[in-house]
Design a protein around this motif. Sequence first.
Motif, PDB file in Angstrom:
ATOM      1  N   ARG A 144      20.663 -27.758 -11.904  1.00  0.00           N
ATOM      2  CA  ARG A 144      20.289 -28.859 -11.009  1.00  0.00           C
ATOM      3  C   ARG A 144      21.498 -29.321 -10.208  1.00  0.00           C
ATOM      4  N   TRP A 145      21.297 -29.482  -8.924  1.00  0.00           N
ATOM      5  CA  TRP A 145      22.371 -29.944  -8.053  1.00  0.00           C
ATOM      6  C   TRP A 145      21.906 -31.107  -7.197  1.00  0.00           C
ATOM      7  N   GLU A 146      22.790 -32.060  -7.020  1.00  0.00           N
ATOM      8  CA  GLU A 146      22.546 -33.128  -6.047  1.00  0.00           C
ATOM      9  C   GLU A 146      23.442 -32.873  -4.841  1.00  0.00           C
ATOM     10  N   MET A 147      22.886 -33.065  -3.654  1.00  0.00           N
ATOM     11  CA  MET A 147      23.654 -32.804  -2.440  1.00  0.00           C
ATOM     12  C   MET A 147      23.882 -34.111  -1.707  1.00  0.00           C
ATOM     13  N   PRO A 231      26.205 -31.789 -10.294  1.00  0.00           N
ATOM     14  CA  PRO A 231      24.993 -32.063 -11.072  1.00  0.00           C
ATOM     15  C   PRO A 231      24.530 -33.511 -10.922  1.00  0.00           C
ATOM     16  N   SER A 232      25.464 -34.410 -10.705  1.00  0.00           N
ATOM     17  CA  SER A 232      25.147 -35.799 -10.371  1.00  0.00           C
ATOM     18  C   SER A 232      26.411 -36.387  -9.779  1.00  0.00           C
ATOM     19  N   PHE A 233      26.287 -37.582  -9.197  1.00  0.00           N
ATOM     20  CA  PHE A 233      27.499 -38.258  -8.728  1.00  0.00           C
ATOM     21  C   PHE A 233      27.734 -39.538  -9.519  1.00  0.00           C
ATOM     22  N   LEU A 234      27.310 -39.501 -10.775  1.00  0.00           N
ATOM     23  CA  LEU A 234      27.508 -40.679 -11.623  1.00  0.00           C
ATOM     24  C   LEU A 234      28.981 -40.842 -11.973  1.00  0.00           C
ATOM     25  N   ARG A 235      29.460 -42.043 -11.810  1.00  0.00           N
ATOM     26  CA  ARG A 235      30.869 -42.337 -12.075  1.00  0.00           C
ATOM     27  C   ARG A 235      30.982 -43.276 -13.268  1.00  0.00           C
ATOM     28  N   VAL A 236      32.149 -43.346 -13.855  1.00  0.00           N
ATOM     29  CA  VAL A 236      32.360 -44.343 -14.912  1.00  0.00           C
ATOM     30  C   VAL A 236      32.013 -45.718 -14.347  1.00  0.00           C
ATOM     31  N   GLY A 237      32.379 -45.943 -13.094  1.00  0.00           N
ATOM     32  CA  GLY A 237      32.098 -47.225 -12.446  1.00  0.00           C
ATOM     33  C   GLY A 237      30.615 -47.571 -12.403  1.00  0.00           C
ATOM     34  N   GLN A 238      29.786 -46.558 -12.425  1.00  0.00           N
ATOM     35  CA  GLN A 238      28.339 -46.799 -12.396  1.00  0.00           C
ATOM     36  C   GLN A 238      27.880 -47.439 -13.718  1.00  0.00           C
ATOM     37  N   LEU A 239      28.308 -46.811 -14.813  1.00  0.00           N
ATOM     38  CA  LEU A 239      27.969 -47.375 -16.116  1.00  0.00           C
ATOM     39  C   LEU A 239      28.559 -48.768 -16.242  1.00  0.00           C
ATOM     40  N   GLU A 240      29.740 -48.883 -15.692  1.00  0.00           N
ATOM     41  CA  GLU A 240      30.449 -50.162 -15.770  1.00  0.00           C
ATOM     42  C   GLU A 240      29.653 -51.266 -15.070  1.00  0.00           C
ATOM     43  N   LEU A 241      29.097 -50.950 -13.921  1.00  0.00           N
ATOM     44  CA  LEU A 241      28.322 -51.944 -13.180  1.00  0.00           C
ATOM     45  C   LEU A 241      27.146 -52.443 -14.023  1.00  0.00           C
ATOM     46  N   PHE A 242      26.423 -51.490 -14.622  1.00  0.00           N
ATOM     47  CA  PHE A 242      25.248 -51.874 -15.409  1.00  0.00           C
ATOM     48  C   PHE A 242      25.651 -52.588 -16.695  1.00  0.00           C
ATOM     49  N   ALA A 243      26.799 -52.195 -17.253  1.00  0.00           N
ATOM     50  CA  ALA A 243      27.266 -52.855 -18.478  1.00  0.00           C
ATOM     51  C   ALA A 243      27.706 -54.289 -18.189  1.00  0.00           C
ATOM     52  N   ARG A 244      28.371 -54.473 -17.035  1.00  0.00           N
ATOM     53  CA  ARG A 244      28.771 -55.844 -16.672  1.00  0.00           C
ATOM     54  C   ARG A 244      27.531 -56.730 -16.597  1.00  0.00           C
ATOM     55  N   ARG A 245      26.491 -56.183 -15.966  1.00  0.00           N
ATOM     56  CA  ARG A 245      25.257 -56.981 -15.813  1.00  0.00           C
ATOM     57  C   ARG A 245      24.587 -57.222 -17.164  1.00  0.00           C
ATOM     58  N   ALA A 246      24.642 -56.211 -18.023  1.00  0.00           N
ATOM     59  CA  ALA A 246      24.004 -56.366 -19.338  1.00  0.00           C
ATOM     60  C   ALA A 246      24.757 -57.395 -20.169  1.00  0.00           C
ATOM     61  N   ARG A 247      26.071 -57.342 -20.085  1.00  0.00           N
ATOM     62  CA  ARG A 247      26.894 -58.251 -20.885  1.00  0.00           C
ATOM     63  C   ARG A 247      26.623 -59.707 -20.531  1.00  0.00           C
ATOM     64  N   LEU A 265      22.413 -40.123 -17.281  1.00  0.00           N
ATOM     65  CA  LEU A 265      23.683 -39.387 -17.343  1.00  0.00           C
ATOM     66  C   LEU A 265      23.572 -38.214 -18.323  1.00  0.00           C
ATOM     67  N   ILE A 266      22.954 -38.491 -19.465  1.00  0.00           N
ATOM     68  CA  ILE A 266      22.815 -37.427 -20.469  1.00  0.00           C
ATOM     69  C   ILE A 266      21.936 -36.295 -19.927  1.00  0.00           C
ATOM     70  N   THR A 267      20.842 -36.665 -19.303  1.00  0.00           N
ATOM     71  CA  THR A 267      19.942 -35.622 -18.778  1.00  0.00           C
ATOM     72  C   THR A 267      20.634 -34.784 -17.709  1.00  0.00           C
ATOM     73  N   ARG A 268      21.366 -35.447 -16.858  1.00  0.00           N
ATOM     74  CA  ARG A 268      21.933 -34.742 -15.721  1.00  0.00           C
ATOM     75  C   ARG A 268      23.224 -33.995 -16.029  1.00  0.00           C
ATOM     76  N   GLU A 269      24.029 -34.543 -16.923  1.00  0.00           N
ATOM     77  CA  GLU A 269      25.353 -33.971 -17.110  1.00  0.00           C
ATOM     78  C   GLU A 269      25.604 -33.407 -18.510  1.00  0.00           C
ATOM     79  N   TYR A 270      24.789 -33.788 -19.464  1.00  0.00           N
ATOM     80  CA  TYR A 270      25.078 -33.391 -20.855  1.00  0.00           C
ATOM     81  C   TYR A 270      23.825 -32.777 -21.471  1.00  0.00           C
ATOM     82  N   GLY A 324      30.588 -37.136 -15.511  1.00  0.00           N
ATOM     83  CA  GLY A 324      30.346 -35.771 -15.992  1.00  0.00           C
ATOM     84  C   GLY A 324      31.653 -35.039 -16.298  1.00  0.00           C
ATOM     85  N   GLY A 325      32.762 -35.689 -16.059  1.00  0.00           N
ATOM     86  CA  GLY A 325      34.058 -35.098 -16.429  1.00  0.00           C
ATOM     87  C   GLY A 325      34.584 -34.078 -15.428  1.00  0.00           C
TER      88      GLY A 325
END
Length: 563
Positions: A144-147, A231-247, A265-270, A324-325
């Motif tokens: 799977r690729w995202e363009m 495979p995705s353009f998910l960044r650490v910053g993405q998780l961070e944004l949602f975690a800030r909001r969750a916190r 993230l798991i589906t797309r990268e792991y 995705g490292g």
Amino acid sequence: MKHKISKLPELAKLANYSLLDNLTADPDATETGHDHQPREVFSGHYVPVLPTPLPEPEYISHSKVLFEELGFDDKLALDPDFIQLFSGDVTNLPAGMRKIGWATGYALSIYGTEYIQQCPFRTGNGYGDGRAISVLELVANNKRWEMQLKGAGCTPYCRGGDGRAVLRSSVREFLAQEHMYALGINTSRSLSLFVSKTECIDRPWYFEDSRSHDPETMVSNPVAISTRVAPSFLRVGQLELFARRARTMEHENALNELEQIVEHLITREYQDIAAQSPIPPRLTPDKILLLATEFRERLTSLVANWLRVGFCQGNFNSDNCAAGGYTLDYGPFGFCELFEPTYQPWTGGGRHFSFLNQPFAAETNFKMFCRSLEPLLQTQPEASEKLADIGDGFKAVMQQKLEKMWTEKLGLTAYNSDLLINLLQLMVNTKVDFNMFFRKLSHVPQHVSALEKSFYMPASEELQQQWTEWLQTWRALVNAQDNAEKLSEQMKQVNPKYTWREWLVVPAYQAAAKGNYQLINELQQVLNNPYDEQSKEIEDKYYQLRPETFFGMGGVSHYSCSS
Ligand SMILES: Nc1ncnc2c1ncn2[C@@H]1O[C@H](COP(=O)(O)OP(=O)(O)OP(=O)(O)O)[C@@H](O)[C@H]1O
Ligand SMILES: [Mg+2]
């Protein structure tokens, strides 16, 4: 022979949009995607956005290597429909393709400190893909690729910017991604590069032959769109944004959205982790711990590889660290020529993102990644503790990876810290070219004279003596007497001959601005085969020390603007 895709309608058959189907969109988004003014986006993973096409696009190049991998015929790159799509016009696409793109929000932390100042609203809700717009997801050869178009106009996250990328930075990103891939380093990839024949924009830049640290003037450059693929353009910053909001429980769905993004993230990268049990059943603590462990593994390997080839990412914030490292954001990057442990080409980057500090920068991003997973383990103290241990374990894993890298680079069978430290010290004292030195060493020389071509200054007698001693010790350890040929082959596979030299790339983007793309093609050829011996002509041109005149030159040895 396998059929290759040469027309856009055939490509459309591979389209497969997991993102848009599985994740929430910003509820305030318009269906038309006319959403080009800075605004706050409070929730949801993405905003549908219409890219702004390049006026009068012209084809510059595409990656033949990636085309081959995707099953695309080279002819496709010149197909008018393909050109239209990848120069930003999604209004006229074949069935199966969506006539809209999407941009995502993410958070920024710089060296572990959470920032909101970069967001025009001072909330963090206006930060994200400001000029990167994804337009397609597809599955080709089971992958799977995202363009994503870079420089395709404004999004709600554009922060008052123009949403464009100039040709100069686009050529750099386009070439560098495929070069890194050829070096064997995980990275976003380059699909295609188009330039506008009529639109130019200004960026702060340097006068010719400038010695200035900061740009002295505004320089006009054509706008371009390079398409990058991952495979995705998910960044650490993405998780961070949602975690800030969750916190802070910013909205009632915040924790649920964090969980969704982690699942995504798991589906797309792991995929290995995803395969262990299908999602749903929902994310389990075990999966979260596996994810953290695997990301640690990938990130440490990545950074060890960066050091191996002299790469400095330059701005390794959480928003430029792919979850995705792999390597992402080729803006302020550079390759170390003259070896300096604190090499940093980006004037805004500071020492903390400099060459040999990258393992620490990576650790900081990893800690932010783990911190972003914590809210999901609130009710699981045992798993929380394990996650903290995984975070604390980063240093040791990083050290292992670095030791392995240096061991291989030196052709040794076991890590030898004294030998390495002596070498690095000698390299600094002698002023050597990082990659050329290791390539010369890969010929397993008997005498220092064979290494001298990689020295920027003639070595004093004292240094020559130290080199002779070091070389003797090294030769004994690698058993050079009996093993030279095999050792040389092995070492050449980790010590590239042809690497990025900024002063050889500058003429390519300068010529491109005048409509001549020949040097870009030549560089593609050279940089896509970094470990190979190439022709004498190429060697004479590209396997060279940086000429003195380029030292300290604005736009070559350093740059402040990368966009
Ligand atoms: N010209 C621009 N117009 C709008 N937004 C921009 C522009 N340049 C940069 N940005 C945004 O500013 C932020 C920081 O810029 P940075 O240079 O790290 O990213 P980039 O090179 O554009 O993006 P990426 O990380 O996607 O490769 C990013 O979120 C980016 O989207
Ligand atoms: Mg960036």
